[in-house]
Scaffold this motif. Structure first.
Motif, mmCIF file in Angstrom:
data_model
loop_
_atom_site.group_PDB
_atom_site.id
_atom_site.type_symbol
_atom_site.label_atom_id
_atom_site.label_comp_id
_atom_site.label_asym_id
_atom_site.label_seq_id
_atom_site.Cartn_x
_atom_site.Cartn_y
_atom_site.Cartn_z
ATOM 1 N N CYS A 4 8.212 -45.662 25.523
ATOM 2 C CA CYS A 4 9.517 -45.271 26.055
ATOM 3 C C CYS A 4 10.436 -46.480 26.166
ATOM 4 C CB CYS A 4 9.327 -44.612 27.409
ATOM 5 S SG CYS A 4 10.866 -44.200 28.219
ATOM 6 N N LEU A 5 9.961 -47.529 26.792
ATOM 7 C CA LEU A 5 10.781 -48.725 26.982
ATOM 8 C C LEU A 5 11.119 -49.366 25.639
ATOM 9 C CD1 LEU A 5 12.172 -50.373 29.105
ATOM 10 C CD2 LEU A 5 10.106 -51.724 29.383
ATOM 11 N N THR A 6 10.182 -49.359 24.721
ATOM 12 C CA THR A 6 10.434 -49.893 23.383
ATOM 13 C C THR A 6 11.537 -49.095 22.689
ATOM 14 O OG1 THR A 6 8.174 -50.690 23.177
ATOM 15 C CG2 THR A 6 9.392 -50.374 21.132
ATOM 16 N N ALA A 7 11.475 -47.783 22.799
ATOM 17 C CA ALA A 7 12.496 -46.934 22.183
ATOM 18 C C ALA A 7 13.860 -47.212 22.798
ATOM 19 C CB ALA A 7 12.135 -45.458 22.342
ATOM 20 N N LEU A 8 13.906 -47.366 24.112
ATOM 21 C CA LEU A 8 15.171 -47.647 24.785
ATOM 22 C C LEU A 8 15.716 -49.015 24.378
ATOM 23 C CD1 LEU A 8 14.338 -46.273 28.343
ATOM 24 C CD2 LEU A 8 15.889 -45.249 26.667
ATOM 25 N N LYS A 9 14.850 -50.009 24.356
ATOM 26 C CA LYS A 9 15.291 -51.355 23.971
ATOM 27 C C LYS A 9 15.749 -51.392 22.522
ATOM 28 C CE LYS A 9 12.647 -54.046 27.309
ATOM 29 N NZ LYS A 9 11.574 -55.022 27.503
ATOM 30 N N ASN A 10 15.045 -50.681 21.638
ATOM 31 C CA ASN A 10 15.445 -50.624 20.231
ATOM 32 C C ASN A 10 16.822 -49.994 20.071
ATOM 33 O OD1 ASN A 10 13.097 -51.831 19.347
ATOM 34 N ND2 ASN A 10 12.089 -49.924 18.812
ATOM 35 N N ALA A 11 17.090 -48.953 20.856
ATOM 36 C CA ALA A 11 18.403 -48.305 20.791
ATOM 37 C C ALA A 11 19.498 -49.286 21.214
ATOM 38 C CB ALA A 11 18.423 -47.064 21.684
ATOM 39 N N ARG A 12 19.248 -50.042 22.277
ATOM 40 C CA ARG A 12 20.237 -51.020 22.750
ATOM 41 C C ARG A 12 20.453 -52.110 21.700
ATOM 42 N NH1 ARG A 12 22.969 -53.049 27.032
ATOM 43 N NH2 ARG A 12 23.036 -55.304 27.282
ATOM 44 N N GLU A 13 19.367 -52.621 21.135
ATOM 45 C CA GLU A 13 19.478 -53.657 20.103
ATOM 46 C C GLU A 13 20.296 -53.156 18.911
ATOM 47 O OE1 GLU A 13 15.665 -55.092 18.814
ATOM 48 O OE2 GLU A 13 15.109 -55.696 20.843
ATOM 49 N N SER A 14 20.049 -51.928 18.510
ATOM 50 C CA SER A 14 20.778 -51.356 17.374
ATOM 51 C C SER A 14 22.265 -51.264 17.667
ATOM 52 C CB SER A 14 20.234 -49.972 17.031
ATOM 53 O OG SER A 14 18.930 -50.077 16.534
ATOM 54 N N GLU A 15 22.611 -50.833 18.873
ATOM 55 C CA GLU A 15 24.026 -50.733 19.245
ATOM 56 C C GLU A 15 24.681 -52.109 19.211
ATOM 57 O OE1 GLU A 15 27.730 -49.340 20.409
ATOM 58 O OE2 GLU A 15 26.011 -48.238 19.630
ATOM 59 N N LEU A 16 24.011 -53.109 19.749
ATOM 60 C CA LEU A 16 24.565 -54.462 19.749
ATOM 61 C C LEU A 16 24.687 -55.013 18.330
ATOM 62 C CD1 LEU A 16 22.686 -55.899 22.854
ATOM 63 C CD2 LEU A 16 25.102 -55.246 22.708
ATOM 64 N N ARG A 68 18.391 -41.488 18.773
ATOM 65 C CA ARG A 68 17.848 -40.129 18.866
ATOM 66 C C ARG A 68 16.501 -40.153 19.584
ATOM 67 N NH1 ARG A 68 17.813 -38.725 13.659
ATOM 68 N NH2 ARG A 68 19.948 -38.021 13.774
ATOM 69 N N GLU A 69 15.662 -41.123 19.231
ATOM 70 C CA GLU A 69 14.359 -41.258 19.878
ATOM 71 C C GLU A 69 14.527 -41.585 21.362
ATOM 72 O OE1 GLU A 69 10.226 -43.870 19.528
ATOM 73 O OE2 GLU A 69 11.882 -44.295 18.173
ATOM 74 N N ALA A 70 15.420 -42.502 21.686
ATOM 75 C CA ALA A 70 15.656 -42.887 23.080
ATOM 76 C C ALA A 70 16.225 -41.713 23.876
ATOM 77 C CB ALA A 70 16.590 -44.086 23.146
ATOM 78 N N LEU A 71 17.125 -40.952 23.272
ATOM 79 C CA LEU A 71 17.731 -39.816 23.970
ATOM 80 C C LEU A 71 16.700 -38.741 24.294
ATOM 81 C CD1 LEU A 71 21.126 -39.534 22.092
ATOM 82 C CD2 LEU A 71 20.790 -40.107 24.500
ATOM 83 N N ASP A 118 10.177 -45.767 36.102
ATOM 84 C CA ASP A 118 8.911 -45.336 36.715
ATOM 85 C C ASP A 118 8.667 -43.855 36.450
ATOM 86 O OD1 ASP A 118 8.472 -47.879 37.668
ATOM 87 O OD2 ASP A 118 9.091 -47.423 39.742
ATOM 88 N N ARG A 119 9.732 -43.053 36.556
ATOM 89 C CA ARG A 119 9.600 -41.620 36.296
ATOM 90 C C ARG A 119 9.215 -41.369 34.828
ATOM 91 N NH1 ARG A 119 13.968 -37.395 38.272
ATOM 92 N NH2 ARG A 119 13.214 -38.298 40.192
ATOM 93 N N LEU A 120 9.859 -42.084 33.931
ATOM 94 C CA LEU A 120 9.525 -41.938 32.502
ATOM 95 C C LEU A 120 8.092 -42.372 32.232
ATOM 96 C CD1 LEU A 120 12.826 -43.192 30.843
ATOM 97 C CD2 LEU A 120 11.958 -40.847 30.894
ATOM 98 N N SER A 121 7.673 -43.444 32.874
ATOM 99 C CA SER A 121 6.315 -43.947 32.708
ATOM 100 C C SER A 121 5.291 -42.927 33.203
ATOM 101 C CB SER A 121 6.147 -45.268 33.461
ATOM 102 O OG SER A 121 4.834 -45.730 33.357
ATOM 103 N N ALA A 122 5.552 -42.355 34.361
ATOM 104 C CA ALA A 122 4.644 -41.351 34.919
ATOM 105 C C ALA A 122 4.567 -40.140 33.997
ATOM 106 C CB ALA A 122 5.114 -40.936 36.306
ATOM 107 N N ARG A 123 5.701 -39.736 33.490
ATOM 108 C CA ARG A 123 5.729 -38.591 32.577
ATOM 109 C C ARG A 123 4.933 -38.885 31.306
ATOM 110 N NH1 ARG A 123 8.566 -33.407 31.535
ATOM 111 N NH2 ARG A 123 8.421 -33.234 29.301
ATOM 112 N N GLN A 124 5.115 -40.094 30.765
ATOM 113 C CA GLN A 124 4.392 -40.474 29.560
ATOM 114 C C GLN A 124 2.892 -40.552 29.826
ATOM 115 O OE1 GLN A 124 5.989 -43.924 27.661
ATOM 116 N NE2 GLN A 124 4.685 -43.739 25.891
ATOM 117 N N SER A 125 2.508 -41.053 30.993
ATOM 118 C CA SER A 125 1.090 -41.134 31.355
ATOM 119 C C SER A 125 0.479 -39.743 31.442
ATOM 120 C CB SER A 125 0.917 -41.858 32.687
ATOM 121 O OG SER A 125 1.310 -43.194 32.573
#
Length: 140
Positions: A4-16, A68-71, A118-125
């Protein structure tokens, strides 16, 4: 959590990255308008612009896929959690600007971010655990 965090960070990097490439292209357009140079110089700038615009299109395509993945992860969240993570990871805004736009302190923004992650992490777990149980029952 890492997916999840990787997907979010990748989305931010792409935008920048898209923003940086657009800035570069805009700079070249301004140079072309300002400076009257030889035909060879103008031709080389046009060729460089064409190459950069082609590269930008590829970068935009990649950014769309990453976003799309991050969303998909962000769709789990609601309210301020979604707003904070969306603005930071998808729109690549700075923390201070997010706080100003949401009329909250930066500390609150960081707390909301932590709670959301934390919520995303719990959901992924839970999903990983359910998947593992499903595989174990299929094997039996």
């Amino acid at each position: 959590m890492s997916d999840c965090l990787t997907a979010l960070k990748n989305a931010r990097e792409s935008e920048l990255e898209v923003r940086a490439e657009l800035e570069h292209i805009e700079r070249l357009h301004r140079i072309m308008k300002i400076q009257e140079r030889s035909g060879n110089y103008a031709r080389s700038v046009v060729e460089k612009l064409a190459a950069l615009e082609k590269e930008l299109n590829a970068t935009i395509d990649e950014a769309v896929d990453r976003k799309r993945e991050a969303l998909a992860y962000l769709s789990i969240l609601t309210g301020s959690e979604r707003a904070v993570l969306y603005q930071y990871y998808i729109l690549a805004k700075e923390w201070q600007k997010i706080a100003l736009e949401l009329y909250i302190s930066e500390r609150q923004v960081f707390n909301i971010r932590k709670k959301a992650l934390d919520r995303l992490s719990a959901r992924q777990s839970r999903l990983s655990e359910d998947s593992r149980r499903s595989c174990e029952t299929e094997e039996v």
